[in-house]
Design an enzyme around this catalytic site. Sequence first.
Site, mmCIF file in Angstrom:
data_model
loop_
_atom_site.group_PDB
_atom_site.id
_atom_site.type_symbol
_atom_site.label_atom_id
_atom_site.label_comp_id
_atom_site.label_asym_id
_atom_site.label_seq_id
_atom_site.Cartn_x
_atom_site.Cartn_y
_atom_site.Cartn_z
ATOM 1 N N HIS A 7 -26.525 38.865 93.395
ATOM 2 C CA HIS A 7 -27.955 38.539 93.353
ATOM 3 C C HIS A 7 -28.155 37.025 93.320
ATOM 4 O O HIS A 7 -29.008 36.481 94.032
ATOM 5 C CB HIS A 7 -28.623 39.134 92.100
ATOM 6 C CG HIS A 7 -28.681 40.619 92.064
ATOM 7 N ND1 HIS A 7 -28.238 41.340 90.972
ATOM 8 C CD2 HIS A 7 -29.134 41.529 92.962
ATOM 9 C CE1 HIS A 7 -28.432 42.625 91.202
ATOM 10 N NE2 HIS A 7 -28.965 42.774 92.406
ATOM 11 N N LYS A 55 -35.299 54.590 86.938
ATOM 12 C CA LYS A 55 -33.858 54.388 87.117
ATOM 13 C C LYS A 55 -33.053 54.463 85.823
ATOM 14 O O LYS A 55 -31.844 54.333 85.861
ATOM 15 C CB LYS A 55 -33.598 53.031 87.790
ATOM 16 C CG LYS A 55 -33.915 53.017 89.262
ATOM 17 C CD LYS A 55 -33.383 51.746 89.883
ATOM 18 C CE LYS A 55 -33.463 51.787 91.391
ATOM 19 N NZ LYS A 55 -32.862 50.593 91.986
ATOM 20 N N ARG A 59 -26.038 44.893 101.891
ATOM 21 C CA ARG A 59 -24.605 44.799 101.628
ATOM 22 C C ARG A 59 -23.804 45.498 102.714
ATOM 23 O O ARG A 59 -22.733 45.058 103.086
ATOM 24 C CB ARG A 59 -24.269 45.429 100.282
ATOM 25 C CG ARG A 59 -24.825 44.672 99.100
ATOM 26 C CD ARG A 59 -24.624 45.470 97.862
ATOM 27 N NE ARG A 59 -25.333 46.744 98.029
ATOM 28 C CZ ARG A 59 -25.766 47.500 97.057
ATOM 29 N NH1 ARG A 59 -25.541 47.157 95.827
ATOM 30 N NH2 ARG A 59 -26.411 48.608 97.285
ATOM 31 N N SER A 104 -25.167 46.559 90.886
ATOM 32 C CA SER A 104 -25.359 46.628 89.436
ATOM 33 C C SER A 104 -24.852 47.949 88.879
ATOM 34 O O SER A 104 -24.256 47.985 87.803
ATOM 35 C CB SER A 104 -26.842 46.456 89.095
ATOM 36 O OG SER A 104 -27.283 45.169 89.437
#
Length: 158
Positions: free
Chosen positions: A17, A41, A90, A128
């Site tokens: 990030h 989440k 990504r 993450s």
Amino acid sequence: MVNAVYPGTFDPITNGHIDMVVRATKMFEKVIVAVADSTGKQPLFHFQERVELARQVLSDLPGVEVVGFNTLLVDFAKKHHARVILRGLRAVSDYEYEFQLAGMNRNLDPDIETIFLTSDEHYAFLSSSLVKEVARLGGDVTKFLPQQVIAEIKRKLG
């Protein structure tokens, strides 16, 4: 110059990030790191903790502001005079979801553009979620996170 919003849950903020933010500062007058209050989440860190961690690790970058939000992203962008939403890719697997988000945001506000930046190859595998899993299982996450975040993960996980 144009302001950009870089949104995410940042649970936790990773070196990947940070790399995206650093690169974005070279392209935009201001980069607003928008920490989403994403209750769906089940984050490891509470909303305010995620905002504070992001502020700590990005505090030395000129032109970067960290703000928490719980509204539609396009409304947040308008409020902060940002004409660009910055998203990271990504892998090819990210593309479909990100493409849907970009289409929805364009439909909600055609004046706000979404721009994709590909991850640096050193961080292409990094998420993450993976970092949290490695940390929960006692693995070494020092290559993936800033020191401030490592200390907080150790505090959280014991």
